[in-house]
Design a protein around this motif. Structure first.
Motif, PDB file in Angstrom:
ATOM      1  N   ARG A  51      25.659  21.823  -3.426  1.00 10.50           N
ATOM      2  CA  ARG A  51      25.736  23.094  -2.699  1.00 10.50           C
ATOM      3  C   ARG A  51      24.547  24.114  -3.553  1.00 10.50           C
ATOM      4  O   ARG A  51      25.190  24.712  -4.213  1.00 10.50           O
ATOM      5  N   PRO A  52      23.522  24.036  -3.470  1.00  8.55           N
ATOM      6  CA  PRO A  52      22.421  24.694  -4.011  1.00  8.55           C
ATOM      7  C   PRO A  52      22.366  26.148  -3.348  1.00  8.55           C
ATOM      8  O   PRO A  52      21.266  26.927  -4.031  1.00  8.55           O
ATOM      9  N   GLU A  53      23.172  26.510  -2.753  1.00 13.42           N
ATOM     10  CA  GLU A  53      23.018  27.929  -2.036  1.00 13.42           C
ATOM     11  C   GLU A  53      23.222  28.955  -2.872  1.00 13.42           C
ATOM     12  O   GLU A  53      24.187  29.109  -3.538  1.00 13.42           O
ATOM     13  N   VAL A  54      22.548  30.051  -2.736  1.00 14.29           N
ATOM     14  CA  VAL A  54      22.597  31.257  -3.782  1.00 14.29           C
ATOM     15  C   VAL A  54      22.499  32.439  -2.817  1.00 14.29           C
ATOM     16  O   VAL A  54      21.796  32.593  -2.061  1.00 14.29           O
ATOM     17  N   VAL A  55      23.540  33.590  -2.860  1.00  8.22           N
ATOM     18  CA  VAL A  55      23.682  34.796  -2.357  1.00  8.22           C
ATOM     19  C   VAL A  55      23.379  35.922  -3.296  1.00  8.22           C
ATOM     20  O   VAL A  55      23.944  35.869  -4.355  1.00  8.22           O
ATOM     21  N   TYR A  56      22.632  36.790  -3.165  1.00 11.54           N
ATOM     22  CA  TYR A  56      22.422  37.870  -4.046  1.00 11.54           C
ATOM     23  C   TYR A  56      21.909  39.278  -3.222  1.00 11.54           C
ATOM     24  O   TYR A  56      21.482  39.577  -2.101  1.00 11.54           O
ATOM     25  N   ARG A  57      22.386  40.254  -3.889  1.00 19.67           N
ATOM     26  CA  ARG A  57      22.103  41.710  -3.405  1.00 19.67           C
ATOM     27  C   ARG A  57      21.510  42.613  -4.727  1.00 19.67           C
ATOM     28  O   ARG A  57      22.160  42.472  -5.650  1.00 19.67           O
ATOM     29  N   CYS A  58      20.308  43.076  -4.336  1.00 17.51           N
ATOM     30  CA  CYS A  58      19.747  44.175  -5.356  1.00 17.51           C
ATOM     31  C   CYS A  58      19.677  45.382  -4.801  1.00 17.51           C
ATOM     32  O   CYS A  58      19.585  45.599  -3.589  1.00 17.51           O
ATOM     33  N   GLN A  59      19.919  46.260  -5.686  1.00 14.86           N
ATOM     34  CA  GLN A  59      19.935  47.774  -5.272  1.00 14.86           C
ATOM     35  C   GLN A  59      19.413  48.460  -6.705  1.00 14.86           C
ATOM     36  O   GLN A  59      19.562  48.321  -7.835  1.00 14.86           O
ATOM     37  N   SER A  60      18.901  49.685  -6.305  1.00 18.74           N
ATOM     38  CA  SER A  60      18.516  50.813  -7.282  1.00 18.74           C
ATOM     39  C   SER A  60      19.144  51.960  -6.969  1.00 18.74           C
ATOM     40  O   SER A  60      20.084  51.967  -6.182  1.00 18.74           O
ATOM     41  N   LYS A  61      18.755  53.169  -7.685  1.00 20.33           N
ATOM     42  CA  LYS A  61      19.803  54.308  -7.484  1.00 20.33           C
ATOM     43  C   LYS A  61      19.439  54.856  -6.176  1.00 20.33           C
ATOM     44  O   LYS A  61      20.414  55.515  -5.525  1.00 20.33           O
ATOM     45  N   ARG A  62      18.259  54.658  -5.929  1.00 24.95           N
ATOM     46  CA  ARG A  62      17.795  55.162  -4.473  1.00 24.95           C
ATOM     47  C   ARG A  62      17.606  54.303  -3.372  1.00 24.95           C
ATOM     48  O   ARG A  62      17.639  54.641  -2.212  1.00 24.95           O
ATOM     49  N   LYS A  63      17.645  52.946  -3.558  1.00 27.18           N
ATOM     50  CA  LYS A  63      17.504  51.950  -2.461  1.00 27.18           C
ATOM     51  C   LYS A  63      18.422  50.699  -2.562  1.00 27.18           C
ATOM     52  O   LYS A  63      18.530  50.286  -3.770  1.00 27.18           O
ATOM     53  N   ASP A  64      18.819  50.284  -1.388  1.00 27.29           N
ATOM     54  CA  ASP A  64      19.665  48.901  -1.331  1.00 27.29           C
ATOM     55  C   ASP A  64      18.700  48.150  -0.689  1.00 27.29           C
ATOM     56  O   ASP A  64      18.404  48.135   0.494  1.00 27.29           O
ATOM     57  N   TYR A  65      18.506  46.722  -1.154  1.00 27.52           N
ATOM     58  CA  TYR A  65      17.697  45.882  -0.667  1.00 27.52           C
ATOM     59  C   TYR A  65      18.397  44.983   0.210  1.00 27.52           C
ATOM     60  O   TYR A  65      17.919  43.946   0.995  1.00 27.52           O
ATOM     61  N   GLY A  66      19.548  44.995   0.270  1.00 34.20           N
ATOM     62  CA  GLY A  66      20.639  44.201   0.928  1.00 34.20           C
ATOM     63  C   GLY A  66      20.756  42.747   0.697  1.00 34.20           C
ATOM     64  O   GLY A  66      20.311  42.451  -0.403  1.00 34.20           O
ATOM     65  N   HIS A  68      20.894  38.837   0.671  1.00 31.73           N
ATOM     66  CA  HIS A  68      19.710  37.615   0.908  1.00 31.73           C
ATOM     67  C   HIS A  68      20.524  36.449   0.578  1.00 31.73           C
ATOM     68  O   HIS A  68      21.264  36.041  -0.297  1.00 31.73           O
ATOM     69  N   ARG A  69      20.117  35.329   1.337  1.00 30.65           N
ATOM     70  CA  ARG A  69      20.623  34.030   1.181  1.00 30.65           C
ATOM     71  C   ARG A  69      19.672  33.131   0.853  1.00 30.65           C
ATOM     72  O   ARG A  69      18.663  32.963   1.630  1.00 30.65           O
ATOM     73  N   SER A  70      19.427  32.321  -0.046  1.00 35.69           N
ATOM     74  CA  SER A  70      18.819  31.238  -0.593  1.00 35.69           C
ATOM     75  C   SER A  70      19.274  29.966  -0.213  1.00 35.69           C
ATOM     76  O   SER A  70      20.165  29.619  -1.173  1.00 35.69           O
ATOM     77  N   THR A  71      19.080  29.169   0.539  1.00 36.61           N
ATOM     78  CA  THR A  71      19.877  28.072   0.971  1.00 36.61           C
ATOM     79  C   THR A  71      19.357  26.690   0.159  1.00 36.61           C
ATOM     80  O   THR A  71      20.186  25.717   0.100  1.00 36.61           O
ATOM     81  N   LYS A  72      18.093  26.739  -0.203  1.00 27.62           N
ATOM     82  CA  LYS A  72      17.599  25.516  -1.079  1.00 27.62           C
ATOM     83  C   LYS A  72      16.840  25.902  -2.367  1.00 27.62           C
ATOM     84  O   LYS A  72      16.182  27.046  -2.145  1.00 27.62           O
ATOM     85  N   PRO A  73      16.672  25.177  -3.164  1.00 32.17           N
ATOM     86  CA  PRO A  73      15.746  25.538  -4.480  1.00 32.17           C
ATOM     87  C   PRO A  73      14.224  25.640  -4.019  1.00 32.17           C
ATOM     88  O   PRO A  73      13.922  24.868  -3.007  1.00 32.17           O
ATOM     89  N   GLY A  74      13.618  26.435  -4.529  1.00 30.11           N
ATOM     90  CA  GLY A  74      12.345  26.640  -4.390  1.00 30.11           C
ATOM     91  C   GLY A  74      12.170  28.026  -3.401  1.00 30.11           C
ATOM     92  O   GLY A  74      11.174  28.622  -3.505  1.00 30.11           O
ATOM     93  N   MET A  75      13.123  28.486  -2.634  1.00 28.83           N
ATOM     94  CA  MET A  75      13.220  29.836  -1.815  1.00 28.83           C
ATOM     95  C   MET A  75      13.088  31.014  -2.936  1.00 28.83           C
ATOM     96  O   MET A  75      13.982  30.675  -3.870  1.00 28.83           O
ATOM     97  N   GLN A  76      12.510  31.846  -2.836  1.00 30.28           N
ATOM     98  CA  GLN A  76      12.524  33.301  -3.334  1.00 30.28           C
ATOM     99  C   GLN A  76      12.521  34.333  -2.576  1.00 30.28           C
ATOM    100  O   GLN A  76      12.059  34.575  -1.289  1.00 30.28           O
ATOM    101  N   PHE A  77      12.796  35.567  -3.089  1.00 31.01           N
ATOM    102  CA  PHE A  77      12.862  37.071  -2.497  1.00 31.01           C
ATOM    103  C   PHE A  77      12.204  37.727  -3.306  1.00 31.01           C
ATOM    104  O   PHE A  77      12.546  38.005  -4.677  1.00 31.01           O
TER     105      PHE A  77
END
Length: 166
Positions: A51-66, A68-77
């Motif tokens: 199961r290579p799935e990765v879920v991540y959320r990035c945010q700064s002081k002013r903005k939340d990027y929400g 994101h799900r990366s289901t297989k190797p090689g996918m990027q955000f």
């Protein structure tokens, strides 16, 4: 006499116009600093897992990027950030919460405009691997007489195992 008064008035008006132009150009130069664009890239490199799935959320002081799900190797955000040139002491701070079957990781990314110059476009990335979060990019090598950029790869953050759920 009238000719001298008119000439003095004309000279005074030109001096005021020139003074207004120099003041306005100085204030414009102070208000508009140079900006540098940069992308922060998070890439899935969880090869070899069932199961290579990765879920991540990035945010700064002013903005939340929400989330994101990366289901297989090689996918990027990638998400763009804008940095002020000359502000090397004040970094842009982004916090990314990353989850996978191996655990969780909270990555704190600090970027200055110098990082943006070292990593044009998306050449530097934070890769999510089975070992943890690995940084792949460029850094200055000061061991030579003339510093140059060299490719680097190092473990930024290992996984924190998730508690077992029953």
């Amino acid at each position: 006499m009238d000719v001298n008064n008119n000439m003095i008035k004309t000279l005074a008006q030109w001096c005021l116009v020139l003074q207004a132009i120099t003041i306005s150009t100085n204030t414009v130069a102070l208000k508009e600093p140079d900006y540098v664009n940069m992308n922060i890239t998070i890439r899935n490199a969880m090869a070899g897992l069932i199961r290579p799935e990765v879920v991540y959320r990035c945010q700064s002081k002013r903005k939340d990027y929400g989330w994101h799900r990366s289901t297989k190797p090689g996918m990027q955000f990638s998400f763009p950030i804008i940095l002020i040139k000359g502000e090397s002491k004040i970094p842009a701070i982004h916090i990314c919460n990353i989850r996978s079957v191996l655990g969780t990781a909270t990555l704190v990314i600090e970027n200055t405009y110098l990082d943006a110059e070292m990593c044009p476009k998306s050449s530097c990335a934070h890769e999510v691997t089975p070992k943890g979060i690995v940084f792949r990019g460029l850094e200055w090598d000061f061991r030579t007489a003339f510093p140059k950029l060299k490719p680097v790869e190092y473990l930024e953050l290992p996984w924190t195992p998730s508690p077992n759920r029953t």
